[in-house]
Design a protein around this motif. Structure first.
Motif, PDB file in Angstrom:
ATOM      1  N   HIS A  31     105.060 -17.519  75.297  1.00 26.99           N
ATOM      2  CA  HIS A  31     105.102 -18.963  75.480  1.00 26.99           C
ATOM      3  C   HIS A  31     105.145 -19.342  76.959  1.00 26.99           C
ATOM      4  CE1 HIS A  31     106.074 -23.159  74.536  1.00 26.99           C
ATOM      5  NE2 HIS A  31     106.996 -23.093  75.490  1.00 26.99           N
ATOM      6  N   PHE A  32     105.984 -18.651  77.726  1.00 22.25           N
ATOM      7  CA  PHE A  32     106.169 -19.053  79.126  1.00 22.25           C
ATOM      8  C   PHE A  32     105.215 -18.353  80.106  1.00 22.25           C
ATOM      9  CE2 PHE A  32     110.331 -20.431  77.430  1.00 22.25           C
ATOM     10  CZ  PHE A  32     110.272 -21.760  77.859  1.00 22.25           C
ATOM     11  N   LEU A  33     104.738 -17.175  79.737  1.00 20.66           N
ATOM     12  CA  LEU A  33     103.821 -16.469  80.645  1.00 20.66           C
ATOM     13  C   LEU A  33     102.380 -16.524  80.167  1.00 20.66           C
ATOM     14  CD1 LEU A  33     105.862 -13.287  81.670  1.00 20.66           C
ATOM     15  CD2 LEU A  33     105.956 -15.607  82.588  1.00 20.66           C
ATOM     16  N   GLY A  34     102.169 -17.016  78.966  1.00 22.64           N
ATOM     17  CA  GLY A  34     100.823 -17.196  78.459  1.00 22.64           C
ATOM     18  C   GLY A  34     100.065 -15.928  78.203  1.00 22.64           C
ATOM     19  N   LYS A  35     100.808 -14.854  77.851  1.00 22.77           N
ATOM     20  CA  LYS A  35     100.117 -13.581  77.610  1.00 22.77           C
ATOM     21  C   LYS A  35      99.350 -13.649  76.300  1.00 22.77           C
ATOM     22  CE  LYS A  35     100.785  -8.598  77.345  1.00 22.77           C
ATOM     23  NZ  LYS A  35     101.730  -7.473  77.413  1.00 22.77           N
TER      24      LYS A  35
END
Length: 241
Positions: free
Chosen positions: A237-241
């Motif tokens: 969610h936060f790093l968009g992996k």
């Protein structure tokens, strides 16, 4: 796309049998290489902005021998480090000791409370806010989670939202409202096998909390596979992996 760089803040003595296992647990939970995780020893070092400069995500785990309720000099130094971490606003996931320590660093209250201690795989339920949260909404309304603690948060910090609770310890998970930092009293970085290895390394926990022999206790624990997904959901969610 290159692999994210992780910082694992540890609060463990050099001879702690779980010191290396904890790194392996976070690597498995994040499905990343062990080399992607840099370990920071909070007992010996004071965290500085430079330590976070090249880091994409921070994790804080448990502690075998150290209580957040301590007023010893090391804890005062640690609280200053954690305040700098909060100020940096890096994506951070804190479990167990980390949950309690960030709560205290941000103005919450933590107490030692053996009657409400939890050990094993225990049920947790989402709050209304948890049901709407982008991370916790990926979990069922009720799920099992791995636990091992005697301290607990009794007052959350300002500007946080309670995401999960249970009938024994109301504060099981919260997020900071103005930064990408999530905290859980339970251990989503563990599996049933790694939980059992950890409890075997600290047999006094079974004696003090569960009050039954380890082999009996082991048969009472169940896999908490749903909560094992939290770290990857948070990372993606936060790093968009």
């Amino acid at each position: 796309m290159s692999e994210p760089r992780y910082l694992l803040i540890q609060i463990r003595d050099a001879d702690d049998p779980i010191r290396h296992q904890e790194v392996d647990c976070f690597a498995a939970a994040l499905d990343c290489s062990r080399d992607a995780i840099t370990v920071f020893d909070l007992l010996k070092q004071s965290l500085q902005p430079a330590d976070l400069a090249d880091i994409d995500m921070v994790m804080i785990g448990g502690s075998g021998r150290y209580s957040v309720t301590s007023d010893a000099p090391w804890m005062q130094v640690a609280l200053g480090s954690l305040q700098r971490l909060l100020d940096a606003g890096k994506p951070t996931f804190a479990s167990c000791w980390g949950f309690q320590a960030l709560a205290r660093a941000a103005g919450g209250t933590v107490i030692h409370d053996l009657p409400h201690a939890e050990l094993g795989s225990n049920p947790v339920y989402l709050t209304e806010a948890g049901r709407l949260d982008p991370i916790f909404s990926q979990l069922p309304l009720r799920f099992l989670a791995y636990m091992g603690h005697e301290d607990r948060v009794i007052e959350m910090p300002p500007a946080t939202t309670l995401l999960a609770s249970n009938d024994n310890v109301a504060q099981q998970a919260f997020r900071f409202d103005d930064r990408p930092i999530y905290c859980t009293q339970f251990h989503p970085e563990l599996t049933l096998d790694s939980l059992m290895d950890r409890i075997a390394a600290y047999p006094e926990y079974c004696e003090r909390i569960a009050k039954i022999p380890y082999e009996v206790f082991r048969q009472q624990c169940h896999a908490a596979t749903e909560s094992e997904t939290l770290l990857r959901v948070f990372r993606d969610h936060f790093l968009g992996k």
